[in-house]
Scaffold this motif. Structure first.
Motif, mmCIF file in Angstrom:
data_model
loop_
_atom_site.group_PDB
_atom_site.id
_atom_site.type_symbol
_atom_site.label_atom_id
_atom_site.label_comp_id
_atom_site.label_asym_id
_atom_site.label_seq_id
_atom_site.Cartn_x
_atom_site.Cartn_y
_atom_site.Cartn_z
ATOM 1 N N PHE A 49 2.540 15.205 -16.376
ATOM 2 C CA PHE A 49 3.082 16.053 -17.001
ATOM 3 C C PHE A 49 2.969 16.040 -18.457
ATOM 4 O O PHE A 49 2.845 16.431 -19.162
ATOM 5 N N ILE A 50 2.706 14.547 -18.769
ATOM 6 C CA ILE A 50 1.951 13.905 -20.293
ATOM 7 C C ILE A 50 1.603 15.051 -21.056
ATOM 8 O O ILE A 50 2.094 15.236 -21.949
ATOM 9 N N ILE A 103 11.550 29.507 -25.310
ATOM 10 C CA ILE A 103 12.388 27.712 -25.141
ATOM 11 C C ILE A 103 11.570 26.984 -25.675
ATOM 12 O O ILE A 103 10.440 26.406 -24.631
ATOM 13 N N PRO A 104 11.520 25.878 -26.554
ATOM 14 C CA PRO A 104 10.878 24.747 -27.163
ATOM 15 C C PRO A 104 10.557 23.605 -26.331
ATOM 16 O O PRO A 104 11.574 24.433 -24.787
ATOM 17 N N TYR A 105 9.571 23.125 -26.392
ATOM 18 C CA TYR A 105 8.644 22.436 -25.066
ATOM 19 C C TYR A 105 8.700 20.630 -25.016
ATOM 20 O O TYR A 105 8.906 19.843 -24.585
ATOM 21 N N ILE A 106 9.043 19.874 -26.791
ATOM 22 C CA ILE A 106 8.568 19.004 -26.827
ATOM 23 C C ILE A 106 9.305 18.110 -25.872
ATOM 24 O O ILE A 106 10.112 16.707 -25.557
ATOM 25 N N ARG A 107 10.915 18.387 -26.105
ATOM 26 C CA ARG A 107 12.499 18.202 -25.232
ATOM 27 C C ARG A 107 11.321 17.355 -24.199
ATOM 28 O O ARG A 107 12.481 16.516 -23.695
ATOM 29 N N TYR A 108 10.195 18.740 -23.355
ATOM 30 C CA TYR A 108 9.815 17.528 -22.189
ATOM 31 C C TYR A 108 9.442 16.405 -21.934
ATOM 32 O O TYR A 108 9.243 15.349 -21.580
ATOM 33 N N PHE A 109 8.374 16.473 -23.116
ATOM 34 C CA PHE A 109 7.789 15.458 -23.511
ATOM 35 C C PHE A 109 8.846 14.229 -24.274
ATOM 36 O O PHE A 109 7.968 12.911 -23.032
ATOM 37 N N LEU A 110 9.508 14.388 -24.565
ATOM 38 C CA LEU A 110 10.047 12.616 -24.978
ATOM 39 C C LEU A 110 10.729 12.940 -23.986
ATOM 40 O O LEU A 110 11.359 11.353 -23.942
ATOM 41 N N SER A 111 11.925 13.323 -22.896
ATOM 42 C CA SER A 111 12.481 13.456 -22.347
ATOM 43 C C SER A 111 11.923 12.049 -21.116
ATOM 44 O O SER A 111 12.106 11.533 -20.490
ATOM 45 N N GLU A 131 0.959 -0.810 0.140
ATOM 46 C CA GLU A 131 -0.025 -0.021 0.157
ATOM 47 C C GLU A 131 0.981 0.733 -0.131
ATOM 48 O O GLU A 131 0.426 2.112 -0.967
ATOM 49 N N GLU A 132 2.145 1.571 1.142
ATOM 50 C CA GLU A 132 3.096 1.800 0.622
ATOM 51 C C GLU A 132 3.981 2.811 -0.766
ATOM 52 O O GLU A 132 3.824 3.478 -0.631
ATOM 53 N N GLU A 133 3.901 1.268 -1.132
ATOM 54 C CA GLU A 133 4.304 1.260 -2.993
ATOM 55 C C GLU A 133 3.176 2.198 -3.052
ATOM 56 O O GLU A 133 3.641 3.064 -4.143
ATOM 57 N N VAL A 134 1.955 1.864 -3.373
ATOM 58 C CA VAL A 134 0.937 2.358 -5.052
ATOM 59 C C VAL A 134 0.999 3.969 -3.812
ATOM 60 O O VAL A 134 1.012 4.707 -4.850
ATOM 61 N N ASN A 135 1.178 4.374 -2.699
ATOM 62 C CA ASN A 135 0.611 5.569 -2.453
ATOM 63 C C ASN A 135 2.324 6.808 -3.423
ATOM 64 O O ASN A 135 2.396 7.366 -3.364
ATOM 65 N N PHE A 136 3.449 5.398 -3.153
ATOM 66 C CA PHE A 136 4.555 6.026 -3.287
ATOM 67 C C PHE A 136 4.026 6.845 -4.936
ATOM 68 O O PHE A 136 5.024 7.241 -5.255
ATOM 69 N N LEU A 137 3.936 5.182 -5.624
ATOM 70 C CA LEU A 137 4.179 5.300 -6.792
ATOM 71 C C LEU A 137 2.413 6.296 -7.628
ATOM 72 O O LEU A 137 2.690 7.451 -8.512
ATOM 73 N N MET A 138 2.272 7.033 -6.307
ATOM 74 C CA MET A 138 0.644 8.134 -6.536
ATOM 75 C C MET A 138 2.071 9.524 -7.181
ATOM 76 O O MET A 138 1.677 9.873 -7.825
ATOM 77 N N SER A 139 2.789 9.292 -5.795
ATOM 78 C CA SER A 139 3.658 10.548 -5.976
ATOM 79 C C SER A 139 4.285 11.372 -7.217
ATOM 80 O O SER A 139 4.040 12.459 -8.101
ATOM 81 N N LEU A 140 4.609 9.677 -7.845
ATOM 82 C CA LEU A 140 5.611 9.801 -8.750
ATOM 83 C C LEU A 140 4.567 10.081 -9.604
ATOM 84 O O LEU A 140 5.193 11.041 -11.078
ATOM 85 N N ALA A 141 3.761 9.664 -9.788
ATOM 86 C CA ALA A 141 3.033 9.648 -11.342
ATOM 87 C C ALA A 141 2.376 11.154 -11.135
ATOM 88 O O ALA A 141 1.853 11.946 -12.419
ATOM 89 N N LEU A 142 1.691 11.915 -9.647
ATOM 90 C CA LEU A 142 1.226 13.290 -9.633
ATOM 91 C C LEU A 142 2.255 14.738 -10.577
ATOM 92 O O LEU A 142 2.155 15.122 -11.438
ATOM 93 N N GLU A 143 3.913 13.869 -10.741
ATOM 94 C CA GLU A 143 4.639 14.412 -11.141
ATOM 95 C C GLU A 143 4.649 13.994 -12.737
ATOM 96 O O GLU A 143 5.234 15.338 -13.727
ATOM 97 N N LYS A 144 5.372 12.620 -12.800
ATOM 98 C CA LYS A 144 5.431 12.743 -14.490
ATOM 99 C C LYS A 144 4.061 12.347 -15.255
ATOM 100 O O LYS A 144 3.934 12.086 -16.525
ATOM 101 N N ILE A 145 3.357 10.932 -14.952
ATOM 102 C CA ILE A 145 2.152 11.180 -15.619
ATOM 103 C C ILE A 145 0.998 12.510 -16.127
ATOM 104 O O ILE A 145 0.694 12.922 -16.746
#
Ligand SMILES: C[C@H](NC(=O)O)C(=O)O
Ligand SMILES: [Zn+2]
Length: 589
Positions: free
Chosen positions: A421-422, A482-490, A405-419
């Motif tokens: 953003f997509i 500053i172009p931005y597609i670099r962040y999507f690909l990154s 459960e704590e791992e799901v919480n952890f992955l949620m915190s990363l998803a709120l940053e990375k997913i």
């Protein structure tokens, strides 16, 4: 036309010896301006830019005289072809002066804008307004900051932006491109870039839609159905960020297992009296643990690691700087002692590592394999630095292991940053490419921006907008050209590289538990790639680490698989509808 390769080689040597001086001078003048915004420093920066452009024009126009086909040395051919892009130096001098003035005007408007309370103090973006957007749970207060920032920046630069588009397209045409979007896309050396991007976006969309539906329900629960309706887009000011590009600051509202909240690392950092310098030392230590370079002494004396308190106006937006003399590299960042800023420090130090690794190449090749590689390097290390294992190792977390459960919480915190953003990272240049190619007419900039925000992100403006507004201009990268597609690909690339480096370093187990700290093998792989700069096409560079020659979402999907499983089950359990079939942005009139 010159055909003779030895003439070309001598020509390039002359370029080399003059370019370092000219570029160093320009970087110093630019640095002086953005770390002390005054009229005098702006004039000095503009003067220095003009001389840099004269140098580019002199060598770039002569580079076009060389017929490079049939040369023995592919590097000579590649250098000459890169030199032939004059960029804005192709403009007539008077137009170049005007273009540089309007570029400076847009960027400086952004960097000096404030939102003032009536008869009260004025708030800067960094970090007053960003802290408000992150911590306030009062929709009215959030709306005040959200609208105030757009009034102070977007509205102000709209007229300038329209001229910027015309000038930019003229620059592109003078360099042989149909519009500036085509010139920007050419940096990826691919004639299927737009199709490839759409495929990547489609592959990631299920992950985003499930996160969006889940977060919307949580906000619906917290703010009530009047403010956040199910099946509708989410109001953009409630997501913890001025541009709704990262939702990590509303983790407390959306935590999957609220009875197992993650430790507050920011609190721990403050409790341990972390200072900004220590944050940079931590990142430097990570890179040296891989066998990579430490930053040189002058990095510490010449960088601007904190917002000055001597009254100087500065551009706070974080950035990394190459002074093109092989030893002077700096970061400008208004660093706060928070976990978000610690991870941003890792990202910026990744840029610096790239600059150090390719510092002995020709100035022409002192760039990333592609702009996406430049952004991905620091983010790859940040993925390790974000791991529970690394945080324990650095004493920033105390609880040894995490249950599922704590791992799901952890992955949620990363998803709120990375997913989260997509779609934002994708639409930023979809918007600008269409502005440059004329698909989006200047009378419809704001409406078309919100059409894209609705279509891809499923967010709405919290208040009705008109064409007096220019909301895209309230985002730094649009005000700063500053172009931005670099962040999507990154975003996709960083997980692909992380996966390859983790495997090489002998990591076993879930990808999100990998931390490559101390892995000399991973460091050597990175060194082999970073030291190439832009001397080789990026697919060749990618292949050296991953064996693949194209960007793949596989590793990202693997990383978030446990979370996606949980989200799908949760959304089904709640009977949630994915997407925003009720797509109107409602406003109480
Ligand atoms: C993602 C991007 N990062 C950066 O510019 O360093 C941003 O802040 O919008
Ligand atoms: Zn970056």
């Amino acid at each position: 036309k010159f055909y003779n390769e030895s003439v070309a080689t001598a020509f390039l040597r002359l370029y080399e010896s003059t370019a370092q001086l000219v570029w160093n001078q320009f970087m110093e003048a630019s640095w002086n301006y953005v770390t002390n915004i005054t009229k005098k420093n702006r004039e000095e920066m503009l003067r220095s830019e003009a001389s840099r452009s004269r140098h580019t024009l002199y060598f770039g126009s002569r580079a076009r005289l060389f017929k490079t086909s049939g040369y023995q040395d592919p590097l000579v051919q590649r250098m000459l072809s890169k030199l032939q892009n004059l960029d804005k130096a192709a403009l007539p001098q008077d137009e170049l002066r005007e273009y540089n003035r309007l570029l400076a005007r847009m960027e400086t408007t952004f960097s000096t804008a404030q939102v003032c309370l009536n008869e009260g103090p004025c708030l800067d973006l960094e970090s007053d307004l960003q802290e408000l957007m992150a911590t306030s749970r009062d929709p009215k207060e959030l709306l005040w900051a959200w609208q105030g920032w757009r009034d102070a920046v977007g509205r102000q630069i709209r007229p300038t932006f329209e001229h910027y588009v015309q000038f930019s397209n003229k620059v592109a045409q003078l360099n042989g491109y149909k519009d500036m979007g085509a010139l920007w896309r050419s940096k990826y050396e691919s004639d299927t870039l737009e199709q490839d991007l759409e495929v990547l976006y489609q592959e990631l969309q299920p992950l985003y839609l499930n996160l969006h539906a889940y977060v919307r329900r949580a906000l619906h629960h917290h703010y009530g159905p009047e403010v956040v309706a199910l099946k509708r887009p989410i109001p953009a000011h409630l997501l913890g960020n001025m541009w709704a590009q990262s939702w990590v600051k509303i983790l407390d509202l959306v935590l999957p297992f609220p009875n197992k909240p993650p430790e507050d690392v920011t609190k721990t950092m403050k409790g341990q009296h972390w200072k900004p310098t220590k944050m940079f030392e931590e990142a430097d230590d990570f890179f040296t643990s891989l066998g990579l370079f430490p930053v040189p002494d002058e990095f510490w004396t010449k960088s601007m690691l904190e917002k000055p308190t001597d009254g100087r106006e500065v551009e706070c937006e974080a950035s990394s700087w190459d002074f093109y003399n092989g030893k002077d590299f700096r970061i400008k960042k208004c660093t706060e002692v928070t976990i978000e800023d610690l991870l941003s420090v890792f990202h910026q130090m990744g840029h610096i590592q790239y600059l150090m690794q390719y510092r002995n190449l020709s100035v022409i090749f002192r760039r990333g394999a592609s702009p996406a590689f430049e952004e991905a390097v620091g983010s790859v290390i940040t993925l390790s630095a974000s791991s529970h294992k690394y945080m324990i190792h650095r004493g920033l977390l105390s609880q040894e292991s995490q249950d599922s459960e704590e791992e799901v919480n952890f992955l949620m915190s990363l998803a709120l940053e990375k997913i989260a953003f997509i779609p934002f990272a994708y639409l930023m240049d979809l918007f600008r490419w269409r502005v440059f190619d004329g698909t989006i007419h200047k009378d419809l900039y704001n409406q078309e921006w919100w059409n894209l925000r609705l279509k891809y992100q499923g967010v709405c403006p919290p208040v009705s907008r008109t064409e007096d507004d220019f909301d895209p201009g309230a985002k730094f990268h649009i005000a700063a050209n500053i172009p931005y597609i670099r962040y999507f690909l990154s975003l996709v690339l960083q997980f692909q590289l992380h996966d390859a480096l983790c495997q090489a370093s002998g990591h076993v187990g879930p990808l999100h538990r990998c931390d490559i700290y101390n892995s000399k093998i991973a460091g050597k792989m990175l060194e082999d790639v970073l030291s190439l700069g832009s001397s080789k096409p990026w697919p060749e560079v990618l292949q050296k680490i991953t064996g693949e020659t194209s960007v793949s979402t596989k590793a990202l999907m693997t990383y978030f698989k446990p979370l996606l499983n949980w989200l799908v089950a949760e959304n089904v359990r709640q009977g949630d509808v994915l997407g925003w079939p009720d797509f109107s942005c409602s406003y109480e009139e």
